[in-house]
Every structure is written in structure tokens, then in C-alpha cells.
Design an enzyme around this catalytic site. Sequence first.
Site, short mmCIF file in Angstrom:
data_model
loop_
_atom_site.label_atom_id
_atom_site.label_comp_id
_atom_site.label_asym_id
_atom_site.label_seq_id
_atom_site.Cartn_x
_atom_site.Cartn_y
_atom_site.Cartn_z
N SER A 141 0.84 -1.20 0.00
CA SER A 141 0.00 0.00 0.00
C SER A 141 0.88 1.25 0.00
CB SER A 141 -0.86 -0.01 1.26
OG SER A 141 -1.43 1.24 1.49
N ARG B 266 -5.71 12.59 -3.19
CA ARG B 266 -5.31 11.18 -3.32
C ARG B 266 -5.23 10.80 -4.79
NH1 ARG B 266 -4.55 12.33 1.11
NH2 ARG B 266 -5.17 11.31 3.04
N TYR C 241 -2.10 -1.47 10.80
CA TYR C 241 -2.31 -1.92 9.42
C TYR C 241 -1.10 -1.56 8.55
CZ TYR C 241 -3.75 -1.80 4.55
OH TYR C 241 -3.77 -1.98 3.19
N LYS D 179 2.10 -3.91 6.51
CA LYS D 179 2.56 -3.84 5.12
C LYS D 179 4.09 -3.65 5.08
CE LYS D 179 -1.38 -4.48 3.22
NZ LYS D 179 -1.66 -5.78 2.65
P1 NAD Z 1 -10.96 -7.16 0.70
O1 NAD Z 1 -11.24 -7.19 2.17
O2 NAD Z 1 -12.08 -6.86 -0.21
O3 NAD Z 1 -10.31 -8.55 0.25
C1 NAD Z 1 -9.49 -9.30 1.09
C2 NAD Z 1 -9.98 -10.74 1.03
O4 NAD Z 1 -9.14 -11.54 1.87
C3 NAD Z 1 -11.40 -10.92 1.52
O5 NAD Z 1 -12.14 -11.65 0.57
C4 NAD Z 1 -11.27 -11.70 2.84
O6 NAD Z 1 -12.36 -12.55 3.06
C5 NAD Z 1 -9.96 -12.44 2.62
N1 NAD Z 1 -9.22 -12.78 3.83
C6 NAD Z 1 -8.87 -11.97 4.86
N2 NAD Z 1 -8.14 -12.65 5.75
C7 NAD Z 1 -8.03 -13.92 5.28
C8 NAD Z 1 -7.39 -15.10 5.75
N3 NAD Z 1 -6.73 -15.11 6.89
N4 NAD Z 1 -7.49 -16.22 5.00
C9 NAD Z 1 -8.16 -16.23 3.83
N5 NAD Z 1 -8.77 -15.16 3.34
C10 NAD Z 1 -8.71 -14.01 4.06
O7 NAD Z 1 -9.75 -6.14 0.49
P2 NAD Z 1 -9.15 -5.54 -0.85
O8 NAD Z 1 -9.50 -4.11 -0.89
O9 NAD Z 1 -9.47 -6.40 -1.99
O10 NAD Z 1 -7.61 -5.61 -0.51
C11 NAD Z 1 -6.78 -6.67 -0.93
C12 NAD Z 1 -5.38 -6.42 -0.45
O11 NAD Z 1 -4.92 -5.17 -0.95
C13 NAD Z 1 -5.24 -6.34 1.07
O12 NAD Z 1 -4.02 -6.95 1.44
C14 NAD Z 1 -5.18 -4.86 1.34
O13 NAD Z 1 -4.48 -4.55 2.51
C15 NAD Z 1 -4.45 -4.36 0.11
N6 NAD Z 1 -4.72 -2.94 -0.19
C16 NAD Z 1 -6.01 -2.53 -0.36
C17 NAD Z 1 -6.27 -1.19 -0.61
C18 NAD Z 1 -7.70 -0.70 -0.78
O14 NAD Z 1 -7.90 0.53 -0.66
N7 NAD Z 1 -8.69 -1.51 -1.07
C19 NAD Z 1 -5.23 -0.28 -0.70
C20 NAD Z 1 -3.92 -0.74 -0.53
C21 NAD Z 1 -3.69 -2.08 -0.28
C1 UD1 Z 2 -6.85 4.91 3.36
C2 UD1 Z 2 -6.12 4.23 4.47
C3 UD1 Z 2 -4.71 3.90 4.02
C4 UD1 Z 2 -4.75 3.07 2.74
C5 UD1 Z 2 -5.49 3.88 1.69
C6 UD1 Z 2 -5.62 3.14 0.38
C7 UD1 Z 2 -7.21 5.23 6.44
C8 UD1 Z 2 -7.04 6.13 7.61
N1 UD1 Z 2 -6.13 5.12 5.62
O1 UD1 Z 2 -6.25 6.13 3.20
O2 UD1 Z 2 -4.01 3.18 5.01
O3 UD1 Z 2 -3.45 2.79 2.30
O4 UD1 Z 2 -6.82 4.14 2.18
O5 UD1 Z 2 -6.73 2.35 0.37
O6 UD1 Z 2 -8.24 4.59 6.27
N2 UD1 Z 2 -12.30 11.40 3.48
C9 UD1 Z 2 -13.30 12.27 3.89
N3 UD1 Z 2 -14.43 11.75 4.41
C10 UD1 Z 2 -14.64 10.40 4.55
C11 UD1 Z 2 -13.62 9.52 4.12
C12 UD1 Z 2 -12.46 10.05 3.60
O7 UD1 Z 2 -13.15 13.49 3.79
O8 UD1 Z 2 -15.69 10.00 5.05
C13 UD1 Z 2 -11.07 11.96 2.88
C14 UD1 Z 2 -9.80 11.63 3.64
O9 UD1 Z 2 -9.53 12.59 4.61
C15 UD1 Z 2 -8.78 11.61 2.49
C16 UD1 Z 2 -9.58 11.13 1.29
O10 UD1 Z 2 -10.95 11.38 1.60
O11 UD1 Z 2 -8.31 12.91 2.24
C17 UD1 Z 2 -9.41 9.66 0.99
O12 UD1 Z 2 -9.67 8.91 2.17
P1 UD1 Z 2 -9.69 7.31 2.20
O13 UD1 Z 2 -10.58 6.82 1.14
O14 UD1 Z 2 -9.98 6.90 3.60
O15 UD1 Z 2 -8.22 6.90 1.78
P2 UD1 Z 2 -6.80 7.34 2.40
O16 UD1 Z 2 -6.92 8.42 3.38
O17 UD1 Z 2 -5.89 7.58 1.28
#
Ligand code: NAD
Ligand code: UD1
Length: 329
Positions: free
Chosen positions: A124, A230, A148, A152
Site C-alpha cells: 500500500s 489522493r 495496518y 505492510k
Molecule cells: P478485501 O477485504 O475486499 O479482500 C481481502 C480478502 O481476503 C477478503 O475476501 C477476505 O475474506 C480475505 N481474507 C482476509 N483474511 C483472510 C485469511 N486469513 N485467509 C483467507 N482469506 C482471508 O480487500 P481488498 O481491498 O481487496 O484488498 C486486498 C489487499 O490489498 C489487502 O491486502 C489490502 O491490505 C491491500 N490494499 C487494499 C487497498 C484498498 O484501498 N482496497 C489499498 C492498498 C492495499
Molecule cells: C486509506 C487508508 C490507508 C490506505 C489507503 C488506500 C485510512 C485512515 N487510511 O487512506 O491506510 O493505504 O486508504 O486504500 O483509512 N475522506 C473524507 N471523508 C470520509 C472519508 C475520507 O473526507 O468519510 C477523505 C480523507 O480525509 C482523504 C480522502 O478522503 O483525504 C481519501 O480517504 P480514504 O478513502 O480513507 O483513503 P486514504 O486516506 O488515502
Amino acid sequence: MNILVTGGAGYIGSHTSISLLNAGHSIIIADNLSNSKIETISRIEEITNKSVIFYQIDVTDEDSVERVFNTHQLDGVIHFSGLKAVGESVEKPLEYYHNNIVSTIVLSNMCLKYGVRKLVFSSSATVYGQNVVPFAEYMELLPTTNPYGATKIISERILTDVANANSDLAISLLRYFNPVGAHESCLIGEEPNGVPNNLMPYITKVARGELSVLKVFGNDYDTVDGTGVRDYIHVMDLAEGHLAALEKLDNGVNIYNLGTGKGTSVLEMIKKFEEINRIPVPYEIVDRRVGDIALCYADASKARRELGWETKRTIEEMVRDTWDFAKTL
Ligand code: NAD
Ligand code: UD1
């Protein structure tokens, strides 16, 4: 290739599964469904017209994971599974450290034991902390304020050490920026449980009338309009980034930002959502959220140069696809 996709029923994993299948790869999904639904598997099959092998297992459980490695001849693993809610990680640090780090250790161990050379990890942009934008892969990682983010950084470190000790391994650390949007079929998308923490899911709940008003966390940042900026990336662009990373994987550790390189503020995002979807999103300005940074966007040039991958989808498509999917829920 035959690819194990952990967390493949989740948001990013399901979209990436589609890209993998459409590119001709076979996939095996391992997911405990703690944050996803079983229907997603059949929807992936419906969209691609290909079949998926599914194991409902916990990826921290080495015996269960070993059964999968034992049963299938794997060419690679993409490790998405994990817990991802920042606020919850502060309340339940051990759950986060256990889930996110043990799974990384178990999978690395199995890759070594069964001679699976390729491993792609979901990292991330949070690992950059308060560096100066745009964030580039060579920058030093800065301490994050929440468990969290720490999981990572620690997982990246573990995988780097494993790759350094095993020269035939090819590991990719993909640092995602802010994934939004949904597959154009509207059959899969992001479905967070409860009150969302992230901006786009919150906007859709307000647009649907399930929440009355969006709280904008601060308008006094040093940004274009004072609200947080962002790098939003369409989840299908992100999915295609995984495909590029997997197909071009070299031995050693390969780190790539998966972002667009462009920043969008909270107010710009709200306006775009309202304009494209013709629906109002009432909002109010409130205090800053603890732990937030003003600016977060990628230097996306390394992935473009080395993987030949760049994002194609616009902010307009991101807000349209997010809403088209949300309307189906
Ligand atoms: P998500 O929660 O939709 O998907 C994660 C999946 O992993 C889910 O289906 C959950 O059921 C499964 N899971 C969790 N723990 C498990 C375990 N112990 N064994 C088997 N399955 C398990 O999340 P996502 O948004 O698809 O994110 C996927 C990855 O990307 C994560 O590692 C997350 O940290 C990373 N990531 C996500 C974002 C984001 O904003 N969505 C941003 C940066 C990084
Ligand atoms: C979040 C995670 C970060 C992760 C990233 C990518 C948190 C605190 N951080 O960050 O660890 O890597 O997503 O998925 O959750 N905002 C509002 N109102 C809301 C929600 C968000 O104003 O109700 C603003 C936030 O202040 C920010 C922007 O929207 O400026 C995006 O927020 P968000 O979607 O939570 O993502 P990140 O802050 O980038």
C-alpha cells in the site's frame, strides 16, 4: 500460468482474477470469506466464462495452505488476503499482525517448499508515510501511525529478506494507491460491511440515502482547495497492473507503485460524482481525521517504463462505475 490467488473473493482480488482468466491463466482462489461473499466466485466465472477452483480456507493455517500447494502444480501466487481497516487495526492490533503477517510467512514458506518461484504481494502507498509527493519506489519507508500500515512494511521486509536468501525467487511488492470503481458488468465491486471508512464507499452510501451527509475531513490542508488529495485508480487498471507485474517478474524483489500519478481532492471527487451520475452528495466540513496526510499520489513512471503498464481509465469512469455497481446492491 496456474496462479493461486489468496483473497480472490475480495474487492481487488476478484477484479484481478478476471484479468488473469481473460489473459488465459488458470486460477485457484483461497479465501476464508471473512470480508467477501461466495457469490463472487460464480460471478467471476459468469463474467469470464471460465471456471475457478475455490478453497474456503484461512491462509494463516499452514496445513490448509499446504494441501492446496500439494494438490496443484502452481506457477505463482498473488497474495491479496488480509485485513485492511486502519481504525480497526488500532483497536485489534494482534488480529492484524497475526492475519497479515502469518499469511505472508506461510505463503513464502510454501513457495520455497514446493518450488513456486513467483510471488506478488499487495502492499500500500501507506508505506511512504509523510514523504514528499510524488511517492517513488526508491524512497525510504517512514513509520506509519497504525498497525495496518506496519503489517505492510513488515511483510515487505520479510519478503525482501526471503528473496535475498533465495536467488531463484521472483517477488513483486505492489504499492496500491486508492482503488475505486467496479467491473463494467456491475456484477462485482466493493461492498464494505457497516459504515465505510474510505471516501468512495461513503459517497455512494450518501448518494443512496443510507447515510445523510458526507463528512469532509478538513479543508485547511495545503492543497488545491484545502481538502485531502489522493491518487484514485480504477480497480480494473489496478487488476491489469497485476497481470503486467506477474508476466514480467524478474528474480529478486521488484517494487512498483500502482497509481495514476494524478491527485484529486475530496471536493473535486464529490463534484465529479455529482456531475457524472446526476445525483447530489450533501457534505459538511469537519475536523481533520487523525493520521491523515494532505497529499498522496504516485510517481507512476517505473511501472510504465519497466512493466509497460499504465492506467487507461479516467476519473469519470471511476465515479460512473462505482455508482453503477452501487445501484445494484
Ligand atoms: P478485501 O477485504 O475486499 O479482500 C481481502 C480478502 O481476503 C477478503 O475476501 C477476505 O475474506 C480475505 N481474507 C482476509 N483474511 C483472510 C485469511 N486469513 N485467509 C483467507 N482469506 C482471508 O480487500 P481488498 O481491498 O481487496 O484488498 C486486498 C489487499 O490489498 C489487502 O491486502 C489490502 O491490505 C491491500 N490494499 C487494499 C487497498 C484498498 O484501498 N482496497 C489499498 C492498498 C492495499
Ligand atoms: C486509506 C487508508 C490507508 C490506505 C489507503 C488506500 C485510512 C485512515 N487510511 O487512506 O491506510 O493505504 O486508504 O486504500 O483509512 N475522506 C473524507 N471523508 C470520509 C472519508 C475520507 O473526507 O468519510 C477523505 C480523507 O480525509 C482523504 C480522502 O478522503 O483525504 C481519501 O480517504 P480514504 O478513502 O480513507 O483513503 P486514504 O486516506 O488515502
